[in-house]
Design a protein around this motif. Sequence first.
Motif, PDB file in Angstrom:
ATOM      1  N   CYS A 198      41.504  39.464  57.280  1.00 57.40           N
ATOM      2  CA  CYS A 198      41.512  40.117  55.963  1.00 57.40           C
ATOM      3  C   CYS A 198      40.566  39.433  54.975  1.00 57.40           C
ATOM      4  CB  CYS A 198      42.923  40.115  55.393  1.00 57.40           C
ATOM      5  SG  CYS A 198      44.084  41.134  56.336  1.00 57.40           S
ATOM      6  N   LYS A 199      40.138  40.171  53.989  1.00 59.97           N
ATOM      7  CA  LYS A 199      39.239  39.673  52.945  1.00 59.97           C
ATOM      8  C   LYS A 199      40.011  39.591  51.633  1.00 59.97           C
ATOM      9  CE  LYS A 199      34.818  40.800  50.721  1.00 59.97           C
ATOM     10  NZ  LYS A 199      33.680  41.780  50.698  1.00 59.97           N
ATOM     11  N   LEU A 200      40.149  38.363  51.105  1.00 60.99           N
ATOM     12  CA  LEU A 200      40.853  38.173  49.831  1.00 60.99           C
ATOM     13  C   LEU A 200      39.963  37.504  48.793  1.00 60.99           C
ATOM     14  CD1 LEU A 200      43.332  38.227  52.091  1.00 60.99           C
ATOM     15  CD2 LEU A 200      44.624  37.725  50.015  1.00 60.99           C
ATOM     16  N   VAL A 201      38.676  37.680  48.902  1.00 61.60           N
ATOM     17  CA  VAL A 201      37.707  37.004  48.045  1.00 61.60           C
ATOM     18  C   VAL A 201      38.027  37.207  46.563  1.00 61.60           C
ATOM     19  CG1 VAL A 201      35.276  36.916  47.368  1.00 61.60           C
ATOM     20  CG2 VAL A 201      35.892  37.150  49.775  1.00 61.60           C
ATOM     21  N   GLY A 202      38.077  36.082  45.819  1.00 59.05           N
ATOM     22  CA  GLY A 202      38.243  36.138  44.373  1.00 59.05           C
ATOM     23  C   GLY A 202      39.648  36.420  43.877  1.00 59.05           C
ATOM     24  N   SER A 203      40.617  36.442  44.757  1.00 61.51           N
ATOM     25  CA  SER A 203      41.988  36.741  44.326  1.00 61.51           C
ATOM     26  C   SER A 203      42.709  35.490  43.840  1.00 61.51           C
ATOM     27  CB  SER A 203      42.777  37.398  45.465  1.00 61.51           C
ATOM     28  OG  SER A 203      42.294  38.707  45.704  1.00 61.51           O
ATOM     29  N   GLY A 234      41.559  34.249  60.710  1.00 68.70           N
ATOM     30  CA  GLY A 234      40.270  34.881  60.457  1.00 68.70           C
ATOM     31  C   GLY A 234      40.175  35.422  59.038  1.00 68.70           C
ATOM     32  N   GLY A 235      39.055  36.040  58.742  1.00 70.45           N
ATOM     33  CA  GLY A 235      38.876  36.639  57.422  1.00 70.45           C
ATOM     34  C   GLY A 235      38.214  35.707  56.425  1.00 70.45           C
ATOM     35  N   ASP A 236      38.121  36.180  55.194  1.00 68.30           N
ATOM     36  CA  ASP A 236      37.412  35.472  54.128  1.00 68.30           C
ATOM     37  C   ASP A 236      38.315  35.306  52.908  1.00 68.30           C
ATOM     38  OD1 ASP A 236      35.587  34.395  52.368  1.00 68.30           O
ATOM     39  OD2 ASP A 236      34.015  35.853  52.796  1.00 68.30           O
ATOM     40  N   ARG A 261      37.406  31.566  56.439  1.00 70.61           N
ATOM     41  CA  ARG A 261      36.381  31.124  55.492  1.00 70.61           C
ATOM     42  C   ARG A 261      37.058  30.923  54.137  1.00 70.61           C
ATOM     43  NH1 ARG A 261      30.538  31.969  55.116  1.00 70.61           N
ATOM     44  NH2 ARG A 261      29.885  32.125  52.929  1.00 70.61           N
ATOM     45  N   MET A 262      37.054  29.677  53.643  1.00 72.05           N
ATOM     46  CA  MET A 262      37.698  29.362  52.355  1.00 72.05           C
ATOM     47  C   MET A 262      36.730  28.596  51.452  1.00 72.05           C
ATOM     48  SD  MET A 262      41.597  28.393  53.601  1.00 72.05           S
ATOM     49  CE  MET A 262      42.342  28.587  51.966  1.00 72.05           C
ATOM     50  N   ARG A 263      35.500  29.062  51.397  1.00 74.12           N
ATOM     51  CA  ARG A 263      34.492  28.389  50.582  1.00 74.12           C
ATOM     52  C   ARG A 263      34.820  28.501  49.090  1.00 74.12           C
ATOM     53  NH1 ARG A 263      28.516  27.988  52.661  1.00 74.12           N
ATOM     54  NH2 ARG A 263      28.958  27.206  54.757  1.00 74.12           N
ATOM     55  N   GLU A 264      34.727  27.374  48.411  1.00 73.62           N
ATOM     56  CA  GLU A 264      34.975  27.285  46.960  1.00 73.62           C
ATOM     57  C   GLU A 264      36.369  27.775  46.566  1.00 73.62           C
ATOM     58  OE1 GLU A 264      31.695  27.916  44.242  1.00 73.62           O
ATOM     59  OE2 GLU A 264      30.370  28.313  45.947  1.00 73.62           O
ATOM     60  N   THR A 265      37.289  27.730  47.498  1.00 73.55           N
ATOM     61  CA  THR A 265      38.677  28.070  47.193  1.00 73.55           C
ATOM     62  C   THR A 265      39.295  26.945  46.365  1.00 73.55           C
ATOM     63  OG1 THR A 265      38.965  29.423  49.164  1.00 73.55           O
ATOM     64  CG2 THR A 265      40.950  28.484  48.221  1.00 73.55           C
ATOM     65  N   ASP A 266      40.116  27.292  45.387  1.00 74.09           N
ATOM     66  CA  ASP A 266      40.756  26.308  44.515  1.00 74.09           C
ATOM     67  C   ASP A 266      42.135  25.942  45.077  1.00 74.09           C
ATOM     68  OD1 ASP A 266      41.791  24.721  42.537  1.00 74.09           O
ATOM     69  OD2 ASP A 266      41.478  26.153  40.910  1.00 74.09           O
ATOM     70  N   VAL A 280      38.627  25.730  59.658  1.00 72.71           N
ATOM     71  CA  VAL A 280      38.502  26.422  58.374  1.00 72.71           C
ATOM     72  C   VAL A 280      37.253  25.927  57.636  1.00 72.71           C
ATOM     73  CG1 VAL A 280      39.580  26.802  56.118  1.00 72.71           C
ATOM     74  CG2 VAL A 280      40.974  26.805  58.201  1.00 72.71           C
ATOM     75  N   ASP A 281      36.457  26.860  57.126  1.00 73.41           N
ATOM     76  CA  ASP A 281      35.272  26.519  56.350  1.00 73.41           C
ATOM     77  C   ASP A 281      35.688  26.301  54.901  1.00 73.41           C
ATOM     78  OD1 ASP A 281      32.892  26.281  55.025  1.00 73.41           O
ATOM     79  OD2 ASP A 281      32.020  28.153  55.779  1.00 73.41           O
ATOM     80  N   MET A 282      35.880  25.039  54.523  1.00 75.56           N
ATOM     81  CA  MET A 282      36.333  24.707  53.169  1.00 75.56           C
ATOM     82  C   MET A 282      35.199  24.097  52.347  1.00 75.56           C
ATOM     83  SD  MET A 282      39.988  23.095  54.396  1.00 75.56           S
ATOM     84  CE  MET A 282      40.787  22.970  52.819  1.00 75.56           C
TER      85      MET A 282
END
Length: 196
Positions: free
Chosen positions: A82-87, A101-103, A123-128, A142-144
């Motif tokens: 799933c894609k949760l970008v910016g949530s 999986g997912g972003d 993919r968890m780039r720039e995740t807070d 995980v891509d952190m």
Amino acid sequence: MTAIEDEKFTDEDWYGEEFDGRAYRNCSFHEVDMTEVVNTGSTFEECTFGNVKFNASKHSSAAFVNCVFKRCNLFDTEFDGCKLVGSTFAECVMRPMRVRGGDWSFVVLSGADLRDCVFRDVRMRETDLTAAGCEKAEFLNVDMASAQLDRIRLAGADLRGSDLSSLNPFDAELKGAIIGAEQAMTIARSLGFSIR
């Protein structure tokens, strides 16, 4: 499918429904029961979820982009590809949640209780993840990169295969956390060690 836009859903009972390719944009969901929902390929853009029950729901190849989740219950929820970008998640019950999986880049999980949660190949780039409680969680492959990991609690967590380049070991709880040899070298270099 045409997206449903600017609608408000309150006190709805969608228990066990199957979402197949639904689309919502700029909608709000308040006190909606989505327990055991099976969501395949649906999209939610810039939607707000307040006190929504997602318990035991399963989401596959779905998208929640720039959404806000406040006081939602995601107990035993699964996200697959799933894609949760910016949530943003605030005051949510999120354990034991499983993500495969997912972003999840740019997602705000600051202060979240993620103990025992599972994130694999995400993919968890720039995740807070500032001050998030991730004790005994799994972050596998995980891509952190550039994630915010200040004051994160990772005691007993399995971090093998994940990008830990943003991790400051002096500003995190790491007792018993599991890492691989290559990650250990990355952390050692960040501390100024010369490895030969």
